[in-house]
Design a protein around this motif. Structure first.
Motif: not given
Length: 195
Positions: A72-73, A76, A98, A102, A105, A139
């Motif tokens: 995902p990074e 992104s 992304a 996730n 995220y 989170q």
């Protein structure tokens, strides 16, 4: 003669001190030696973006996503480069990917919302800012479960209703996940009155 790995390692050290041109030169050399390393392409894309070469960044990052389509990074970072180049639809597609990879995220949600705002899609932007706040709440709850209680700091009363809503969302998420519930319906005020 330096290996591709040692060049990448040296480039990472240069990145840490914002020496992007030198880092990019080393990363290009590492790519020539080992074109199958997605991380080297990713780092080259980040360097190009920090040098305001958005088209170069998009090329490097696109190749990185082809080599590693589950990170995902990287998606992104590609979305940010596309956003900086005013390629709204490409940026939106990258951020959505992304988020698919996730669902929590937060940066991808916020970047997606910002891109939608810039492209005039205000309702979608509001929806994704909201989704990002909920991801942040998840989170926080997950962190509390894993790390124990955390301190709650009093905030000014300006946005207390918003935080209360997300705190309730986080509590429902915690309750549902710890009890094996896949989804929870959250009634609107009108639905609650009707019930």
């Amino acid at each position: 003669m330096m290996t591709a790995e040692s060049q990448t390692d040296e480039a990472i050290e240069l990145l840490k001190v914002n020496r992007f041109e030198e880092a990019l030169l080393l990363l290009r050399q590492a790519i020539e030696k080992n074109p199958s390393n997605w991380n080297t392409w990713y780092l080259a894309g980040q360097c190009a973006r920090f040098l305001n070469d958005y088209q170069g960044a998009i090329q490097y990052l696109s190749q990185s996503t082809r080599l590693s389509d589950s990170n995902p990074e990287v998606f992104s970072a590609l979305g940010i480069a596309c956003q900086m180049d005013s390629r709204w639809e490409d940026a939106i597609a990258a951020f959505k990917r992304a988020i698919e990879l996730n669902e929590n995220y937060v940066i991808a949600y916020n970047s997606l919302a910002l891109t939608q705002k810039k492209s005039g899609q205000l309702e979608l932007a509001l929806h994704n800012y909201d989704a990002g706040a909920k991801a942040l709440a998840r989170q926080i709850v997950r962190s509390m479960v894993l790390n124990g209680p955390i301190a709650i700091y009093k905030h000014r009363d300006t946005i207390e209703n918003l935080w209360a809503e997300y705190a309730m969302y986080g509590a429902l998420h915690l309750a549902s996940t710890t009890n094996g519930i896949d989804s929870v319906a959250w009634p609107t005020g009108a639905q609650a009155i009707e019930e």
